[in-house]
Design an enzyme around this catalytic site. Structure first.
Site, PDB file in Angstrom:
ATOM      1  N   ARG A   1      15.445   8.616  -5.206  1.00  0.00           N
ATOM      2  CA  ARG A   1      14.518   8.163  -4.154  1.00  0.00           C
ATOM      3  C   ARG A   1      14.095   9.358  -3.307  1.00  0.00           C
ATOM      4  O   ARG A   1      12.941   9.511  -2.942  1.00  0.00           O
ATOM      5  CB  ARG A   1      15.156   7.058  -3.288  1.00  0.00           C
ATOM      6  CG  ARG A   1      14.279   6.701  -2.089  1.00  0.00           C
ATOM      7  CD  ARG A   1      14.625   5.394  -1.388  1.00  0.00           C
ATOM      8  NE  ARG A   1      16.021   5.075  -1.353  1.00  0.00           N
ATOM      9  CZ  ARG A   1      16.944   5.680  -0.570  1.00  0.00           C
ATOM     10  NH1 ARG A   1      16.586   6.640   0.258  1.00  0.00           N
ATOM     11  NH2 ARG A   1      18.200   5.316  -0.625  1.00  0.00           N
TER      12      ARG A   1
ATOM     13  N   TYR B   1     -11.543  -1.284   1.162  1.00  0.00           N
ATOM     14  CA  TYR B   1     -10.876  -2.086   0.126  1.00  0.00           C
ATOM     15  C   TYR B   1     -10.159  -3.274   0.780  1.00  0.00           C
ATOM     16  O   TYR B   1      -9.484  -3.112   1.804  1.00  0.00           O
ATOM     17  CB  TYR B   1      -9.895  -1.192  -0.653  1.00  0.00           C
ATOM     18  CG  TYR B   1      -8.977  -1.987  -1.550  1.00  0.00           C
ATOM     19  CD1 TYR B   1      -9.496  -2.862  -2.512  1.00  0.00           C
ATOM     20  CD2 TYR B   1      -7.595  -1.898  -1.434  1.00  0.00           C
ATOM     21  CE1 TYR B   1      -8.652  -3.612  -3.322  1.00  0.00           C
ATOM     22  CE2 TYR B   1      -6.746  -2.637  -2.243  1.00  0.00           C
ATOM     23  CZ  TYR B   1      -7.286  -3.504  -3.184  1.00  0.00           C
ATOM     24  OH  TYR B   1      -6.456  -4.249  -3.977  1.00  0.00           O
TER      25      TYR B   1
ATOM     26  N   ASP C   1      -9.765   7.941   2.246  1.00  0.00           N
ATOM     27  CA  ASP C   1      -9.413   7.333   0.963  1.00  0.00           C
ATOM     28  C   ASP C   1     -10.427   7.855  -0.060  1.00  0.00           C
ATOM     29  O   ASP C   1     -11.610   7.515  -0.019  1.00  0.00           O
ATOM     30  CB  ASP C   1      -9.466   5.801   1.086  1.00  0.00           C
ATOM     31  CG  ASP C   1      -9.035   5.098  -0.206  1.00  0.00           C
ATOM     32  OD1 ASP C   1      -9.166   5.709  -1.274  1.00  0.00           O
ATOM     33  OD2 ASP C   1      -8.600   3.940  -0.122  1.00  0.00           O
TER      34      ASP C   1
ATOM     35  N   LYS D   1      -6.293   4.459 -10.358  1.00  0.00           N
ATOM     36  CA  LYS D   1      -7.671   4.376 -10.825  1.00  0.00           C
ATOM     37  C   LYS D   1      -8.011   5.599 -11.683  1.00  0.00           C
ATOM     38  O   LYS D   1      -7.522   5.720 -12.782  1.00  0.00           O
ATOM     39  CB  LYS D   1      -8.594   4.218  -9.614  1.00  0.00           C
ATOM     40  CG  LYS D   1      -8.137   3.106  -8.637  1.00  0.00           C
ATOM     41  CD  LYS D   1      -8.165   1.779  -9.309  1.00  0.00           C
ATOM     42  CE  LYS D   1      -7.604   0.590  -8.571  1.00  0.00           C
ATOM     43  NZ  LYS D   1      -6.838   0.659  -7.403  1.00  0.00           N
TER      44      LYS D   1
HETATM   45  O1  P1T Z   1      -3.923  -0.839  -6.101  1.00  0.00           O
HETATM   46  P1  P1T Z   1      -3.326   0.317  -5.351  1.00  0.00           P
HETATM   47  O2  P1T Z   1      -2.900   1.453  -6.219  1.00  0.00           O
HETATM   48  O3  P1T Z   1      -2.258  -0.098  -4.387  1.00  0.00           O
HETATM   49  O4  P1T Z   1      -4.508   0.954  -4.469  1.00  0.00           O
HETATM   50  C1  P1T Z   1      -5.096   0.254  -3.423  1.00  0.00           C
HETATM   51  C2  P1T Z   1      -6.505   0.745  -3.197  1.00  0.00           C
HETATM   52  C3  P1T Z   1      -6.751   1.643  -2.168  1.00  0.00           C
HETATM   53  N1  P1T Z   1      -7.977   2.133  -1.926  1.00  0.00           N
HETATM   54  C4  P1T Z   1      -9.030   1.788  -2.689  1.00  0.00           C
HETATM   55  C5  P1T Z   1     -10.381   2.356  -2.395  1.00  0.00           C
HETATM   56  C6  P1T Z   1      -8.853   0.893  -3.747  1.00  0.00           C
HETATM   57  O5  P1T Z   1      -9.917   0.570  -4.478  1.00  0.00           O
HETATM   58  C7  P1T Z   1      -7.565   0.338  -4.008  1.00  0.00           C
HETATM   59  C8  P1T Z   1      -7.332  -0.660  -5.077  1.00  0.00           C
HETATM   60  N2  P1T Z   1      -8.491  -1.293  -5.508  1.00  0.00           N
HETATM   61  C9  P1T Z   1      -8.559  -2.281  -6.462  1.00  0.00           C
HETATM   62  C10 P1T Z   1      -7.492  -2.781  -7.100  1.00  0.00           C
HETATM   63  C11 P1T Z   1      -9.921  -2.758  -6.735  1.00  0.00           C
HETATM   64  O6  P1T Z   1     -10.148  -3.428  -7.772  1.00  0.00           O
HETATM   65  O7  P1T Z   1     -10.813  -2.476  -5.916  1.00  0.00           O
END
Ligand code: P1T
Length: 380
Positions: A47, A99, A171, A196
């Protein structure tokens, strides 16, 4: 090193002192032996630190042109760590086009911990400045925004954040470090959902933070260990592998994105197309200045604004897959109002343009002719 070389080699020197493997080994272990208490080779418990995660964190820092990379179990866990640096009574100014999961984290979790969030449009620096008071600690931006593809001027906002001694976090999920370098534009923290484009193959959930400031890094490493939202070594390995082809994929995503945006722009059934590479996009000039290219994320609305038409279109797609998420090699399509942004109340959603017929596309790296043909037959 330039970007493409950094994507492959950045931070990967001496990655395996034991056997000189070219790829970072997957250290699938929770713990590390010690010769006497506290006497170890740099790692004591996974961790707190793991060599595969360290290799990824160095790569993340390298591609973002930053000093420190900190990896988390998801993008939201990374955002959560940033908010945990705040105290009750602190205030955050956030873009209102954000988001849905970020909005939910701010508004449904941290609001109850006494942190106040102001959700505003971020096209005007004066408007942002008018929300600042002595309790403001953080400006939260996302650019391009999810799903309306607005572009926020990072450099302009950083002049305000610096003037008032406030942190600016960006972001960078939609653009990625390949298209945009927020730290170079004056941001203090850059976040990415590595789930992503960094991973790029829709097979890992992981989050990234990169900072230059040693004190902010220390605080975030402390939270990473103290709260424990860390990614596993296999997932770190997969993101490292993804980063090595990020530049190639982003070039093709951008090329296909342009073809799709131009096709949709001229289609008689399409109302609006949101892609920052179009000259008609209201923030095209800022996008041209702060991004290398415009990426593969596109939103558009269908004339008549009916949910039924949007659903029918999505059900008829054959090459595009109807699914949440984005940034993989395969093309995806989604309905923000009922999927990714359903956690934002309808009135709030509609104020920022997330209408019922809005479709969001993550344009993949298939042959563009097949993508255009698919969109054409589904719209017909
Ligand atoms: O899903 P995660 O890895 O926890 O990320 C969250 C997140 C944060 N910021 C942006 C701009 C994002 O698009 C996302 C996650 N978005 C999706 C799952 C979506 O389909 O838009």
């Amino acid at each position: 090193m330039k970007f493409n070389t950094k994507a492959i080699h950045g931070g990967q020197e001496n990655i395996d002192p034991a056997y000189k493997s070219v790829m970072a080994p997957i250290y699938q272990t929770t713990t590390y032996s010690q010769t006497s208490p506290g006497n170890h080779n740099g790692y004591e418990y996974s961790r707190s630190g793991n060599p595969t995660r360290s290799a990824l964190e160095k790569s993340l820092a390298s591609i973002e042109n930053g000093k420190h990379g900190i990896a988390f179990g998801s993008g939201l866990a990374a955002i959560d760590a940033i908010i945990k640096t705040l105290k009750p009574g602190d205030e955050v100014i956030s873009t209102n086009d954000v988001y849905g999961g970020t909005y939910r984290l701010f508004n449904k979790i941290y609001k109850d911990f006494g942190i106040r969030f102001h959700f505003i449009g971020m096209q005007s620096v004066e408007k942002i400045e008018s929300c600042i008071n002595e309790r403001t600690k953080l400006i939260w931006t996302e650019t391009p925004t999810n799903p309306m593809m607005n572009i926020i001027d990072i450099e302009a906002i950083s002049t305000v954040s610096k003037k008032h001694g406030i942190l600016l976090a960006v972001d960078n999920t939609f653009a990625t470090a390949y298209l945009q370098q927020p730290l170079d534009l004056g941001a203090d923290i850059v976040m990415q959902s590595a789930t992503k484009y960094l991973g790029g193959h829709s097979d890992v959930v992981l989050g990234s933070l990169v900072v230059n400031d040693d004190d902010i890094a220390k605080q975030l490493y402390f939270i990473q260990n103290a709260s424990g939202a860390i990614p596993g070594p296999m997932d770190c390995f997969l993101i490292l592998r993804g980063i090595k082809t990020l530049h190639l994929r982003m070039q093709r995503h951008s090329e296909n994105g342009r073809a799709v945006a131009e096709f949709l722009k001229d289609h008689p059934k399409v109302e609006n197309v949101y892609w920052p590479g179009l000259e008609s996009h209201p923030n095209h000039e800022i996008a041209k200045r702060q991004m290398k290219d415009f990426g593969g994320m596109i939103s558009f609305s269908i004339k008549g604004n009916s949910t039924k038409d949007a659903v029918k279109f999505l059900e008829n797609l054959k090459v595009f897959t109807l699914a949440e998420s984005l940034g993989g090699v395969e093309s995806l399509a989604g309905h923000p109002a009922s999927m990714t942004h359903a956690s934002i109340p309808k009135e709030e959603r509609e104020k920022i343009g997330i209408v019922d017929s809005l479709i969001r596309l993550s344009v993949g790296i298939e042959d563009k002719e097949d993508l255009l043909e698919d969109l054409k037959q589904a719209l017909d």
